[in-house]
Design a protein around this motif. Sequence first.
Motif, short mmCIF file in Angstrom:
data_model
loop_
_atom_site.label_atom_id
_atom_site.label_comp_id
_atom_site.label_asym_id
_atom_site.label_seq_id
_atom_site.Cartn_x
_atom_site.Cartn_y
_atom_site.Cartn_z
N VAL A 138 0.86 -1.19 0.00
CA VAL A 138 0.00 0.00 0.00
C VAL A 138 0.89 1.23 0.00
N VAL A 139 0.69 2.11 -0.98
CA VAL A 139 1.45 3.35 -1.08
C VAL A 139 0.47 4.52 -0.98
N ILE A 140 0.75 5.44 -0.06
CA ILE A 140 -0.08 6.63 0.11
C ILE A 140 0.76 7.85 -0.29
N ASP A 141 0.30 8.59 -1.30
CA ASP A 141 1.11 9.65 -1.91
C ASP A 141 0.32 10.95 -1.94
N ASN A 142 0.89 12.01 -1.37
CA ASN A 142 0.24 13.32 -1.38
C ASN A 142 0.81 14.25 -2.45
N ASN A 169 -8.09 8.07 -5.65
CA ASN A 169 -7.90 9.46 -5.24
C ASN A 169 -8.92 9.77 -4.17
N VAL A 170 -8.47 10.14 -2.97
CA VAL A 170 -9.39 10.34 -1.85
C VAL A 170 -9.14 11.69 -1.19
N VAL A 171 -10.20 12.21 -0.56
CA VAL A 171 -10.12 13.40 0.27
C VAL A 171 -10.91 13.14 1.54
N CYS A 223 -0.97 14.11 -6.92
CA CYS A 223 -2.19 14.81 -7.37
C CYS A 223 -2.32 16.12 -6.60
N ASP A 224 -2.78 17.17 -7.29
CA ASP A 224 -2.87 18.48 -6.65
C ASP A 224 -3.97 18.57 -5.61
N ASP A 225 -5.09 17.85 -5.84
CA ASP A 225 -6.26 18.07 -4.98
C ASP A 225 -6.74 16.82 -4.25
N ALA A 226 -5.93 15.74 -4.22
CA ALA A 226 -6.37 14.52 -3.53
C ALA A 226 -5.15 13.72 -3.10
N THR A 227 -5.35 12.88 -2.10
CA THR A 227 -4.35 11.91 -1.69
C THR A 227 -4.53 10.65 -2.54
N VAL A 228 -3.45 10.15 -3.09
CA VAL A 228 -3.51 8.97 -3.96
C VAL A 228 -3.10 7.74 -3.16
N ILE A 229 -3.97 6.73 -3.15
CA ILE A 229 -3.71 5.48 -2.44
C ILE A 229 -3.67 4.35 -3.46
N GLN A 230 -2.54 3.66 -3.51
CA GLN A 230 -2.39 2.52 -4.44
C GLN A 230 -2.28 1.24 -3.63
N VAL A 231 -3.06 0.24 -4.02
CA VAL A 231 -3.08 -1.05 -3.34
C VAL A 231 -2.72 -2.14 -4.34
N ASP A 232 -1.65 -2.87 -4.06
CA ASP A 232 -1.23 -4.01 -4.89
C ASP A 232 -1.28 -5.26 -4.04
N SER A 233 -1.88 -6.32 -4.57
CA SER A 233 -2.01 -7.54 -3.78
C SER A 233 -2.31 -8.72 -4.68
N VAL A 234 -2.12 -9.92 -4.16
CA VAL A 234 -2.61 -11.12 -4.84
C VAL A 234 -4.13 -11.02 -4.96
N ASN A 235 -4.67 -11.41 -6.10
CA ASN A 235 -6.09 -11.24 -6.38
C ASN A 235 -6.93 -12.35 -5.74
N ASP A 252 -0.92 6.25 8.54
CA ASP A 252 -0.38 4.95 8.97
C ASP A 252 -1.50 3.98 9.29
N TYR A 253 -2.58 4.48 9.91
CA TYR A 253 -3.71 3.61 10.25
C TYR A 253 -4.40 3.10 8.99
N ILE A 254 -4.58 3.99 8.00
CA ILE A 254 -5.18 3.58 6.73
C ILE A 254 -4.33 2.49 6.08
N GLN A 255 -3.02 2.66 6.11
CA GLN A 255 -2.13 1.67 5.51
C GLN A 255 -2.23 0.33 6.21
N ARG A 256 -2.25 0.34 7.55
CA ARG A 256 -2.37 -0.91 8.29
C ARG A 256 -3.69 -1.60 7.99
#
Length: 339
Positions: free
Chosen positions: A17-21, A72-74, A24-36, A88-92
């Motif tokens: 899980v990668v959380i990147d501010n 993309n979340v706000v 994107c200019d107007d949102a926090t980007v959360i990327q989730v990679d996992s076994v399907n 950190d809590y979102i990532q966990r």
Amino acid sequence: MDDEYAKLIRRLNPPRVVIDNDACDDATVIQVDSVNKHGILLKVVQVLTDMNLVITKAYISSDGEWFMDVFNVVDQDGKKIRDKEVMDYIQRRLESNASFAPSLRGSVGVMPAEEHTAIELTGTDRPGLLSEVCAVLTDLHCNVVNAEIWTHNTRAAAVVHVTDDSTGCAINDPKRLETIRELLCNVLRGNDDSKTATMTLSPPGVTSRERRLHQIMFADRDYERVERAGFTRFEDKSSRPHVTVLNIERDYTVVSMRSKDRPKLLFDIVCTLTDMEYVVFHGMVSTGRMEAYQEFYIRHVDGLPVSSDAERERVVQCLEAAIERRASEVIIYRSDLIC
């Protein structure tokens, strides 16, 4: 043996899980990679929903054995997520759910399940229904801890958490529960004999209350638009969601939805697709100031796209209902908020 192999694959490929501010200019980007695995999209979306995050855009890809989503979340104020502890809590939470560990019960209620009895109700909608249900429970010496009721298409569904008013504990006596069931069903039945009223106990597990309400109303077939005798429906069709279901080539069915934007819209749609046993392989979500557009490439869990006009119509009706339920009327009761 297959289960052990799947566990090995998950251990060798832990979720990322990668959380990147900055992306994107107007949102926090959360990327989730996992076994399907079937249902993982719902698990991830439910975590974001439980955290009261607003999903403004999403890109979904889960073809093959790998799952990758970008959201993309706000927050509720429309701002990026800046608090390090919250991030950190979102990532966990996301990594826990992407590993298929049992999800937390944050959206289920204010008390652990073993401390109350969870009652599920379905019946005919009418004004004052929740008040009548609470009055019956009070007469039966039940304390209503919290309750949520949804209404749609003349039907009502509720999940009510109760305790014994003298002990404060869950109610487990079968005879007493049968008395509660009989009296509540009389209240819920109303004057409409076309569908029965029901009261059941919530099944064990960690299903969120909102997902249970979707499941209850789906089982009650609230997506079937019926006219109540002596009742005329006045409806602004321009405000209703627009859902199309088309097959492309031979591999996928494309579901497109355009509707008024609102909180938890993506959760409601993904919840319904999952419970109808459809798998989302690719998708995108885009929201504007007033409108949301969503497009998903889906197949049934048996690997086949939508195969008949009847199935296509059912998908349209169920997704329209999923979009409309929460917007119809939602009443939340919590005893600690009542003076």
